[in-house]
Design a protein around this motif. Structure first.
Motif, mmCIF file in Angstrom:
data_model
loop_
_atom_site.group_PDB
_atom_site.id
_atom_site.type_symbol
_atom_site.label_atom_id
_atom_site.label_comp_id
_atom_site.label_asym_id
_atom_site.label_seq_id
_atom_site.Cartn_x
_atom_site.Cartn_y
_atom_site.Cartn_z
ATOM 1 N N GLN A 1 61.515 5.006 48.120
ATOM 2 C CA GLN A 1 61.521 5.899 46.952
ATOM 3 C C GLN A 1 62.878 5.842 46.242
ATOM 4 O OE1 GLN A 1 59.585 9.892 47.721
ATOM 5 N NE2 GLN A 1 59.921 9.267 49.846
ATOM 6 N N LYS A 2 62.879 6.457 45.050
ATOM 7 C CA LYS A 2 64.089 6.423 44.212
ATOM 8 C C LYS A 2 65.083 7.498 44.654
ATOM 9 C CE LYS A 2 65.289 6.326 39.274
ATOM 10 N NZ LYS A 2 66.337 7.319 39.302
ATOM 11 N N PHE A 3 66.319 7.124 44.758
ATOM 12 C CA PHE A 3 67.430 8.010 45.135
ATOM 13 C C PHE A 3 67.546 9.186 44.160
ATOM 14 C CE2 PHE A 3 72.069 8.941 45.017
ATOM 15 C CZ PHE A 3 72.265 9.222 46.364
ATOM 16 N N ILE A 4 67.642 10.395 44.703
ATOM 17 C CA ILE A 4 67.817 11.589 43.860
ATOM 18 C C ILE A 4 69.323 11.877 43.768
ATOM 19 C CG2 ILE A 4 67.318 14.066 43.628
ATOM 20 C CD1 ILE A 4 64.724 13.542 45.248
ATOM 21 N N GLU A 5 69.857 11.618 42.590
ATOM 22 C CA GLU A 5 71.317 11.642 42.386
ATOM 23 C C GLU A 5 71.939 13.011 42.711
ATOM 24 O OE1 GLU A 5 72.466 8.497 41.362
ATOM 25 O OE2 GLU A 5 74.460 9.297 41.782
ATOM 26 N N SER A 6 71.204 14.089 42.420
ATOM 27 C CA SER A 6 71.793 15.429 42.620
ATOM 28 C C SER A 6 72.049 15.737 44.097
ATOM 29 C CB SER A 6 70.890 16.503 42.008
ATOM 30 O OG SER A 6 69.617 16.444 42.618
ATOM 31 N N SER A 7 71.514 14.912 45.003
ATOM 32 C CA SER A 7 71.783 15.118 46.436
ATOM 33 C C SER A 7 73.285 15.050 46.715
ATOM 34 C CB SER A 7 71.119 14.032 47.283
ATOM 35 O OG SER A 7 69.871 13.703 46.781
ATOM 36 N N LEU A 8 74.006 14.272 45.903
ATOM 37 C CA LEU A 8 75.432 14.096 46.158
ATOM 38 C C LEU A 8 76.212 15.387 45.945
ATOM 39 C CD1 LEU A 8 76.065 10.496 44.776
ATOM 40 C CD2 LEU A 8 75.563 11.240 47.104
ATOM 41 N N GLU A 9 75.672 16.280 45.106
ATOM 42 C CA GLU A 9 76.320 17.596 44.930
ATOM 43 C C GLU A 9 76.332 18.348 46.256
ATOM 44 O OE1 GLU A 9 78.029 18.946 42.577
ATOM 45 O OE2 GLU A 9 77.762 17.026 41.560
ATOM 46 N N LYS A 10 75.208 18.248 46.971
ATOM 47 C CA LYS A 10 75.129 18.941 48.272
ATOM 48 C C LYS A 10 76.079 18.306 49.294
ATOM 49 C CE LYS A 10 70.475 19.188 48.527
ATOM 50 N NZ LYS A 10 69.197 19.551 49.169
ATOM 51 N N VAL A 11 76.237 16.996 49.188
ATOM 52 C CA VAL A 11 77.174 16.305 50.089
ATOM 53 C C VAL A 11 78.590 16.829 49.836
ATOM 54 C CG1 VAL A 11 78.219 14.064 50.627
ATOM 55 C CG2 VAL A 11 75.730 14.241 50.292
ATOM 56 N N ARG A 12 78.952 16.940 48.557
ATOM 57 C CA ARG A 12 80.310 17.437 48.222
ATOM 58 C C ARG A 12 80.495 18.865 48.721
ATOM 59 N NH1 ARG A 12 78.816 15.129 43.209
ATOM 60 N NH2 ARG A 12 79.506 12.962 43.212
ATOM 61 N N ALA B 1 81.365 10.496 47.874
ATOM 62 C CA ALA B 1 81.003 11.924 47.793
ATOM 63 C C ALA B 1 81.279 12.634 49.121
ATOM 64 C CB ALA B 1 79.533 12.071 47.401
ATOM 65 N N GLY B 2 81.370 11.858 50.218
ATOM 66 C CA GLY B 2 81.698 12.483 51.505
ATOM 67 C C GLY B 2 80.773 12.118 52.656
ATOM 68 N N CYS B 3 79.827 11.198 52.434
ATOM 69 C CA CYS B 3 78.910 10.831 53.532
ATOM 70 C C CYS B 3 79.633 9.995 54.579
ATOM 71 C CB CYS B 3 77.730 10.021 53.004
ATOM 72 S SG CYS B 3 76.690 10.979 51.921
ATOM 73 N N ASP B 4 79.301 10.260 55.832
ATOM 74 C CA ASP B 4 79.877 9.506 56.952
ATOM 75 C C ASP B 4 78.869 8.540 57.550
ATOM 76 O OD1 ASP B 4 82.332 11.291 57.226
ATOM 77 O OD2 ASP B 4 80.717 12.739 57.502
ATOM 78 N N VAL B 5 77.588 8.909 57.495
ATOM 79 C CA VAL B 5 76.529 8.083 58.074
ATOM 80 C C VAL B 5 75.511 7.793 56.968
ATOM 81 C CG1 VAL B 5 74.835 7.850 59.926
ATOM 82 C CG2 VAL B 5 76.800 9.384 60.232
ATOM 83 N N ILE B 6 75.232 6.500 56.789
ATOM 84 C CA ILE B 6 74.338 6.089 55.713
ATOM 85 C C ILE B 6 73.083 5.480 56.318
ATOM 86 C CG2 ILE B 6 74.148 4.701 53.617
ATOM 87 C CD1 ILE B 6 76.574 6.409 53.377
ATOM 88 N N VAL B 7 71.945 6.092 56.015
ATOM 89 C CA VAL B 7 70.657 5.555 56.478
ATOM 90 C C VAL B 7 70.092 4.665 55.368
ATOM 91 C CG1 VAL B 7 68.297 6.156 57.171
ATOM 92 C CG2 VAL B 7 70.216 7.651 57.816
ATOM 93 N N ALA B 8 69.549 3.521 55.750
ATOM 94 C CA ALA B 8 68.883 2.676 54.757
ATOM 95 C C ALA B 8 67.718 1.964 55.427
ATOM 96 C CB ALA B 8 69.859 1.673 54.159
ATOM 97 N N GLY B 9 66.543 2.086 54.813
ATOM 98 C CA GLY B 9 65.336 1.455 55.354
ATOM 99 C C GLY B 9 64.994 0.197 54.593
ATOM 100 N N SER B 10 64.424 0.364 53.385
ATOM 101 C CA SER B 10 63.979 -0.794 52.608
ATOM 102 C C SER B 10 65.123 -1.741 52.287
ATOM 103 C CB SER B 10 63.357 -0.350 51.282
ATOM 104 O OG SER B 10 62.556 0.759 51.475
#
Ligand code: DX5
Ligand code: ZN
Length: 227
Positions: free
Chosen positions: A148-159, A191-200
């Motif tokens: 699915q397409k990345f939801i950009e506003s998620s990065l606000e929650k990361v910050r 933005a502050g992520c330490d662990v990045i999950v990627a499937g596709s």
């Protein structure tokens, strides 16, 4: 420099050959991300505890990051606690009244405990459990499916989580999951992520090991420029 961990999501791997898919990564990953779906909490079914146990047996030294997208925590959680995974993340939207108890149950078993938020759920819903969490997982797509397409506003929650961690001296790492690719991965890290999950992005690539090596370089360069 902060350590960034890459966690390929086995939901994107070949379901008839998980072992081969993992071996094709040539040890260029940090964690194995295992999505557990029950057909209720999300509209899909995925792996059960026997798959987690088999993974543990085949890859005894790997860090297995189990992401539970399930209802009926009281029944299902013990099955994964006993499966030998390294970390269990539960959703804040699943039986919120059990959140403290479930995180404590995971930690009592000597397993790291994570809490996850779906895209519409605000950070304030988990403020009272942040001190218990080893990891906070921000979903950057609606949970249930890869690709699915990345939801950009998620990065606000990361910050927001990164700043809460700094203010209160919390210990959690921040993980992001959904729609990550080579174009948005550095934004997530910055933005502050330490662990990045990627499937596709990992498993639909002809050379998944090279993808991991390349994004790791890209991340290092971006962090150097920033610091
Ligand atoms: C979605 C899962 C993800 C999924 C990510 O509900 O939690 O882990 O595998 O897949 P991509 O990277 O394709 O969005
Ligand atoms: Zn996941």
């Amino acid at each position: 420099m902060r350590e960034i961990l890459l966690a390929p999501s086995l939901l994107g791997a070949d379901p008839l050959n998980l072992e081969g898919s993992i071996k094709a990564l040539n040890n260029n990953y940090d964690w194995l991300h295992l999505d557990i779906m029950d057909g209720h909490f999300v509209r899909n079914l995925s792996f059960g505890p026997d798959v987690a146990k088999a993974l543990r047996k085949k890859f005894p030294d790997d860090f297995i990051d189990a992401h539970l997208m399930i209802d009926e925590l009281e029944t299902i959680l013990p099955l994964f606690i006993n499966a030998g995974v390294s970390l269990i993340t539960i959703h804040a939207e699943t039986e919120p009244h059990l959140l403290h108890a479930s995180l404590s149950e995971i930690k009592r078993a000597g397993i790291k405990a994570g809490v996850s938020l779906c895209p519409p759920t605000p950070v304030r819903n988990i403020e009272s459990v942040l001190e218990l969490a080893d990891l906070v997982l921000i979903m950057s797509v609606t949970p249930g499916f890869g690709g699915q397409k990345f939801i950009e506003s998620s990065l606000e929650k990361v910050r927001e989580l990164a700043s809460l961690r700094e203010v209160h001296k919390y210990n959690y790492v921040i993980e992001i999951d959904g729609g990550i690719n080579e174009n948005n991965i550095t934004r997530a890290v910055l933005a502050g992520c330490d662990v990045i999950v990627a499937g596709s992005a990992v498993f639909k690539n002809d050379k998944p090991d090279e993808w991991l090596v390349n994004v790791r370089t890209k991340i290092k360069e971006a962090m150097k420029d920033f610091e």
